[in-house]
Write a protein that holds these residues in place. Structure first.
Motif, PDB file in Angstrom:
ATOM      1  N   GLU A 129      -3.223 -34.501  16.972  1.00  0.00           N
ATOM      2  CA  GLU A 129      -4.420 -35.305  17.057  1.00  0.00           C
ATOM      3  C   GLU A 129      -4.137 -36.477  15.931  1.00  0.00           C
ATOM      4  OE1 GLU A 129      -9.010 -34.460  16.527  1.00  0.00           O
ATOM      5  OE2 GLU A 129      -7.977 -32.899  18.151  1.00  0.00           O
ATOM      6  N   LYS A 130      -4.099 -36.058  14.834  1.00  0.00           N
ATOM      7  CA  LYS A 130      -3.759 -37.178  13.868  1.00  0.00           C
ATOM      8  C   LYS A 130      -2.506 -38.002  14.162  1.00  0.00           C
ATOM      9  CE  LYS A 130      -4.172 -36.338   9.452  1.00  0.00           C
ATOM     10  NZ  LYS A 130      -4.056 -35.660   8.079  1.00  0.00           N
ATOM     11  N   GLU A 131      -1.454 -37.468  14.857  1.00  0.00           N
ATOM     12  CA  GLU A 131      -0.232 -38.293  15.429  1.00  0.00           C
ATOM     13  C   GLU A 131      -0.949 -39.152  16.479  1.00  0.00           C
ATOM     14  OE1 GLU A 131       3.501 -39.962  15.861  1.00  0.00           O
ATOM     15  OE2 GLU A 131       2.496 -39.548  14.074  1.00  0.00           O
ATOM     16  N   LEU A 132      -1.431 -38.753  17.284  1.00  0.00           N
ATOM     17  CA  LEU A 132      -1.910 -39.520  18.748  1.00  0.00           C
ATOM     18  C   LEU A 132      -2.739 -40.676  17.967  1.00  0.00           C
ATOM     19  CD1 LEU A 132      -2.649 -36.979  21.297  1.00  0.00           C
ATOM     20  CD2 LEU A 132      -0.818 -38.485  21.174  1.00  0.00           C
ATOM     21  N   ALA A 133      -3.820 -40.243  16.917  1.00  0.00           N
ATOM     22  CA  ALA A 133      -4.822 -41.193  16.360  1.00  0.00           C
ATOM     23  C   ALA A 133      -4.029 -42.278  15.809  1.00  0.00           C
ATOM     24  CB  ALA A 133      -5.649 -40.633  15.471  1.00  0.00           C
ATOM     25  N   ARG A 134      -2.766 -42.120  14.838  1.00  0.00           N
ATOM     26  CA  ARG A 134      -1.825 -43.041  14.451  1.00  0.00           C
ATOM     27  C   ARG A 134      -1.218 -43.975  15.508  1.00  0.00           C
ATOM     28  NH1 ARG A 134       2.750 -44.184  13.922  1.00  0.00           N
ATOM     29  NH2 ARG A 134       3.595 -42.420  15.316  1.00  0.00           N
ATOM     30  N   MET A 135      -0.854 -43.168  16.514  1.00  0.00           N
ATOM     31  CA  MET A 135      -0.081 -43.860  17.734  1.00  0.00           C
ATOM     32  C   MET A 135      -1.168 -45.068  18.360  1.00  0.00           C
ATOM     33  SD  MET A 135       2.086 -41.057  19.343  1.00  0.00           S
ATOM     34  CE  MET A 135       2.680 -41.745  20.572  1.00  0.00           C
ATOM     35  N   LEU A 136      -2.436 -44.660  18.450  1.00  0.00           N
ATOM     36  CA  LEU A 136      -3.582 -45.575  18.721  1.00  0.00           C
ATOM     37  C   LEU A 136      -3.864 -46.657  18.062  1.00  0.00           C
ATOM     38  CD1 LEU A 136      -5.617 -42.640  20.257  1.00  0.00           C
ATOM     39  CD2 LEU A 136      -4.622 -44.588  21.700  1.00  0.00           C
ATOM     40  N   SER A 137      -4.224 -46.337  16.726  1.00  0.00           N
ATOM     41  CA  SER A 137      -4.665 -47.277  15.594  1.00  0.00           C
ATOM     42  C   SER A 137      -3.913 -47.676  14.585  1.00  0.00           C
ATOM     43  CB  SER A 137      -6.148 -46.771  15.270  1.00  0.00           C
ATOM     44  OG  SER A 137      -5.739 -45.856  14.600  1.00  0.00           O
ATOM     45  N   ASP A 143     -11.844 -42.169  12.137  1.00  0.00           N
ATOM     46  CA  ASP A 143     -12.716 -41.487  12.842  1.00  0.00           C
ATOM     47  C   ASP A 143     -12.732 -41.906  14.527  1.00  0.00           C
ATOM     48  OD1 ASP A 143     -13.528 -39.927  10.738  1.00  0.00           O
ATOM     49  OD2 ASP A 143     -15.223 -41.149  10.294  1.00  0.00           O
ATOM     50  N   ALA A 144     -12.532 -43.007  14.448  1.00  0.00           N
ATOM     51  CA  ALA A 144     -12.692 -43.537  16.065  1.00  0.00           C
ATOM     52  C   ALA A 144     -11.481 -43.177  16.810  1.00  0.00           C
ATOM     53  CB  ALA A 144     -12.928 -45.064  16.057  1.00  0.00           C
ATOM     54  N   ALA A 145     -10.380 -43.347  15.966  1.00  0.00           N
ATOM     55  CA  ALA A 145      -8.962 -42.957  16.704  1.00  0.00           C
ATOM     56  C   ALA A 145      -8.755 -41.571  16.770  1.00  0.00           C
ATOM     57  CB  ALA A 145      -7.633 -43.580  15.835  1.00  0.00           C
ATOM     58  N   LEU A 146      -9.224 -40.529  15.818  1.00  0.00           N
ATOM     59  CA  LEU A 146      -9.067 -39.210  15.801  1.00  0.00           C
ATOM     60  C   LEU A 146      -9.979 -38.965  17.166  1.00  0.00           C
ATOM     61  CD1 LEU A 146      -9.427 -38.357  12.139  1.00  0.00           C
ATOM     62  CD2 LEU A 146      -7.513 -37.764  13.796  1.00  0.00           C
ATOM     63  N   LYS A 147     -11.304 -39.673  17.311  1.00  0.00           N
ATOM     64  CA  LYS A 147     -12.036 -39.150  18.357  1.00  0.00           C
ATOM     65  C   LYS A 147     -11.331 -39.457  19.745  1.00  0.00           C
ATOM     66  CE  LYS A 147     -16.717 -39.611  20.218  1.00  0.00           C
ATOM     67  NZ  LYS A 147     -18.059 -40.489  20.198  1.00  0.00           N
ATOM     68  N   HIS A 148     -10.833 -40.547  19.860  1.00  0.00           N
ATOM     69  CA  HIS A 148     -10.098 -41.112  20.944  1.00  0.00           C
ATOM     70  C   HIS A 148      -9.023 -40.049  21.270  1.00  0.00           C
ATOM     71  CE1 HIS A 148      -8.251 -44.469  23.392  1.00  0.00           C
ATOM     72  NE2 HIS A 148      -8.439 -43.331  24.237  1.00  0.00           N
TER      73      HIS A 148
END
Length: 163
Positions: A129-137, A143-148
């Motif tokens: 989840e943290k890696e996907l959040a990093r990829m997103l933002s 918090d917003a990227a982790l939620k997404h």
């Protein structure tokens, strides 16, 4: 035989090699592979193929990226698929996600101090989840990227469980 491509409504039909960008060619190959894999599902099981797609999602984002991820997941039901991507919308559909890390070797390491080395790490659960959040933002702690990221993983898991 010549395959023609109409890239968008109103565009002329051009031979595939002249009318498609590299990204479009990758996505056309993906679409053909999905169709051929589904047609082959009814044949006797033979050796399993492996397909490698390097940035098949180049030049897409948003809804189109989700659809590329969905189709790759569909293809992966009958074929081993390895995908290199920088898009969280595609990575979220993977059964397993690996991250390539480039690091400087510490002093005293046999590789030589300051040498660059590459590691491949599997990410699961909260780390994924943290890696996907990093990829997103670009920020793994947003918090917003982790939620997404959690939303993307949930959508992919739900869709695959219904397949």
């Amino acid at each position: 035989m010549t395959l023609l491509l109409t890239a968008h409504p109103g565009a002329p039909a051009l031979p595939l090699g002249k009318g498609a960008s590299g990204g479009e060619l990758s996505r056309i190959v993906l679409a053909l592979e999905v169709v051929l894999a589904e047609a082959g599902e009814h044949e006797a099981a033979g050796p399993r193929r492996t397909l490698v797609f390097d940035e098949v999602d180049s030049g897409v984002g948003g809804r189109a990226a989700l659809e590329v991820g969905r189709r790759l997941a569909r293809l992966a039901r009958s074929t081993q698929v390895v995908v290199v991507t920088h898009l969280a919308q595609v990575a979220a559909w993977a059964a397993a996600q690996l991250v390539v890390l480039k690091e400087r070797a510490p002093a005293g390491d046999g590789a030589g101090a300051g040498a660059t080395r590459t590691r491949v790490v599997a990410v699961e659960g909260a780390e994924r989840e943290k890696e996907l959040a990093r990829m997103l933002s670009g920020h793994e702690d947003s918090d917003a990227a982790l939620k997404h990221a959690a939303e993307l993983l949930e959508e992919a898991a739900m869709a695959q469980s219904q397949a």
